[in-house]
Design an enzyme around this catalytic site. Sequence first.
Site, mmCIF file in Angstrom:
data_model
loop_
_atom_site.group_PDB
_atom_site.id
_atom_site.type_symbol
_atom_site.label_atom_id
_atom_site.label_comp_id
_atom_site.label_asym_id
_atom_site.label_seq_id
_atom_site.Cartn_x
_atom_site.Cartn_y
_atom_site.Cartn_z
ATOM 1 N N LEU A 570 0.814 -1.215 0.000
ATOM 2 C CA LEU A 570 0.000 0.000 0.000
ATOM 3 C C LEU A 570 0.847 1.263 0.000
ATOM 4 O O LEU A 570 0.444 2.299 -0.518
ATOM 5 C CB LEU A 570 -0.928 0.019 1.227
ATOM 6 N N LYS A 572 4.899 3.162 1.622
ATOM 7 C CA LYS A 572 6.158 3.046 2.348
ATOM 8 C C LYS A 572 6.395 4.329 3.118
ATOM 9 O O LYS A 572 6.173 5.422 2.623
ATOM 10 C CB LYS A 572 7.315 2.792 1.379
ATOM 11 N N MET A 577 7.432 -0.755 5.364
ATOM 12 C CA MET A 577 6.423 -0.983 4.338
ATOM 13 C C MET A 577 5.041 -1.148 4.966
ATOM 14 O O MET A 577 4.901 -1.623 6.096
ATOM 15 C CB MET A 577 6.768 -2.230 3.528
ATOM 16 N N ASP A 689 3.692 14.997 13.690
ATOM 17 C CA ASP A 689 3.997 14.693 12.286
ATOM 18 C C ASP A 689 2.744 14.842 11.433
ATOM 19 O O ASP A 689 2.411 13.962 10.633
ATOM 20 C CB ASP A 689 4.577 13.290 12.158
#
Length: 868
Positions: A570, A572, A577, A689
Amino acid sequence: MESSFGLLLALLTLTIIHIVQAQDPQGFISLDCGLPANETSPYTETQTGLLFSSDATFIQSGKTGRVQANQESKFLKPYRTLRYFPEGVRNCYNLSVFKERKYLIAASFLYGNYDGHNIAPVFDLYLGPNLWAKIDLQDVNGTGEEILHIPTSNSLQICLVQTGETTPLISSLELRPMRTGSYTTVSGSLKTYRRLYFKKSGSRLRYSKDVYDRSWFPRFMDEWTQISTALGVINTNIYQPPEDALKNAATPTDASAPLTFKWNSEKLDVQYYFYAHYAEIQDLQANDTREFNILLNGQNLSVTGPEVPDKLSIKTFQSSSPISCNGWACNFQLIRTKRSTLPPLLNALEVYTVIQFPRSETDESDVVAMKNISASYGLSRINWQGDPCFPQQLRWDALDCTNRNISQPPRITSLNLSSSRLNGTIAAAIQSITQLETLDLSYNNLTGEVPEFLGKMKSLSVINLSGNNLNGSIPQALRKKRLKLYLEGNPRLIKPPKKEFPVAIVTLVVFVTVIVVLFLVFRKKMSTIVKGLRLPPRTSMVDVTFSNKKSKRFTYSEVVQVTKNFQRVLGKGGFGMVYHGTVKGSEQVAVKVLSQSSTQGSKEFKAEVDLLLRVHHTNLVSLVGYCCEGDYLALVYEFLPNGDLKQHLSGKGGNSIINWSIRLRIALEAALGLEYLHIGCTPPMVHRDVKTANILLDENFKAKLADFGLSRSFQGEGESQESTTIAGTLGYLDPECYHSGRLGEKSDVYSFGIVLLEMITNQPVINQTSGDSHITQWVGFQMNRGDILEIMDPNLRKDYNINSAWRALELAMSCAYPSSSKRPSMSQVIHELKECIACENTGISKNRSLEYQEMNVSLDTTAVPMAR
């Protein structure tokens, strides 16, 4: 202070006298810019009979000039002189007007090689804080800008702004009050595009032929036939076009053909208003009929029925709402109906384009207060012209302003007149700046007492009066107020006595302080010893434990089975991953597997699992389970089929481009998720983030925040703590946090602001093709130009509400403010986003574009200045 008041009253009286001199009985204001002091003012312009006055009392700056002698004879007297501005970036005229009254405002510009350099100036023209037009004086006959505008205050500021190496200039400035109820718009002002009357030969018509001094230019085409009358034509409707323009009309020579006007727009989706004036000036036979419909590019605008002219009496077709040509080509037609025996006719036509002025002027009481402060202290600063707060790059020095909502007036929040050579007492006008938070009058020569009103100003939190000659005592109201008050260097000021504490209490405080310090030192040393005994974090991860034992724990073999041996990737990230998987036969999941080469480790892994196990919110991604087996770490969380927001903004991988309404909803949902972390968790959390790649979308494009590996707790609302490591993504990372190491909820607010800018503009956060410039720099530059169309994502195809877009943009920039104290909380962000959505849903100003430059089309006529 009495002398200051007397001076202010004298200046006000003088200004009123000059305003009266600049006006004729119709209330016109006519300024000959740069008229030399040795020439008569006011004077009567011979061709129009209008009274022109010198502009000297309406502006603080500039120098006077005159077009070259060999060009003077070509132009009327008001256009032979000019005022140019070699100093300062922004220079402004300040005109007294009536609030909420419509004015026709005309500004004329003629270079005339007055300086002998033969370099045509290029500069910007502003109306208050908003861009009106870009002026380029390549045409030797000069140019003019004309607009129908309703001031929102009793003061109108017209500003010339330098944009390059050339010097701005102006030749004349004219204001004409218009009749109430005329030229109404849904929103925005009207910029004159064309104003024509139809006659084979003729001259420009203006005052006194036109009572409002509008300029009408003759126009005729080969395929037309002119009809005329010597009789009078009644012109007394609300628009009152000049009778001389109505005594002639154009009809198509081919009686069955339409009467057609064609032009090309310089921009797509320009919005127009049309005013077509017609009167029957032919003698009709008993069986003659004249009626017609008005169309634009095939769209019938005569929605109430065909237009039927009245005998020798004016009728006006007017647009009830803005109309777009929906392309480059515009085709305005009058087409006869089937029952009409005569072709259509038209006597005069006005065409205007809509120009939006989205930025509100600074609060009028704040502006008046600043003018009074300036007068009290005799301040003369070249940049204290125009709107005090906006455009942001032209903000008055010594000020800070706040403006959370573009449709609301900005307010002054900080005034810094330190070391400004101020004399006298503290100006009473300061108290009129009711939202002032910081006042700095330090290191001047201020005398008198500290005024009582400072203690009554509710917003004031910092007052610096150091280094003056103040005397008397400090007002009780000010002493009780919880604020930072600086009074050093005022030897005659009576300061309040310091409270004396009993010796026993002082001794006890010192003793307790020493004990606490010794304890902290001991604990730090023990922590260092224990830390030295720990094993490296990645030698084995089997020790990772979690506070919640009820969650699903997968074995590594189950992870392999769920992902079908890691078959479908899907994405990275920094963790590793991400694979597609299925549990319980049909439930889709996303499996994030820690890579052995990942820069993140068990610490971030544990942080994300711990957070996801204890938080539950509809806008946060849900954890299904985790794997912690030897060196194998994996997270299993809900699958969101529409991927991340970044993919949809870019359109990569075949993803659709989401529209503006959905973008606003996604922004709101992401904000709700962040608000939950900030105030709904115990202890509160910061994400650290926030970025478009970490906003995932379900099948209905519902947004959910993901990737909590860097999340940390903080003490509480409005507080921050030191972070031992700087984490986040370049471009989204709060610069204040980066420099100070202080972590707080406003760090997430900054990152969210960058996300919102991405959603608005679809520009890269860091533009590597432009010297690694940041998105806030690019947006700030475009905002100062005032053109929202240049900022918005072109993939939206202008399908958005202008006001909604501006509000979202203002919100994004306030979130990304460099100082965290000036950023809103996530709760405030949510409130503003809801307002944006409500504004978008109203549909007002939909598809409304901003038009600044006059179009160069086949209907070309010369604007003022006008040759003889």
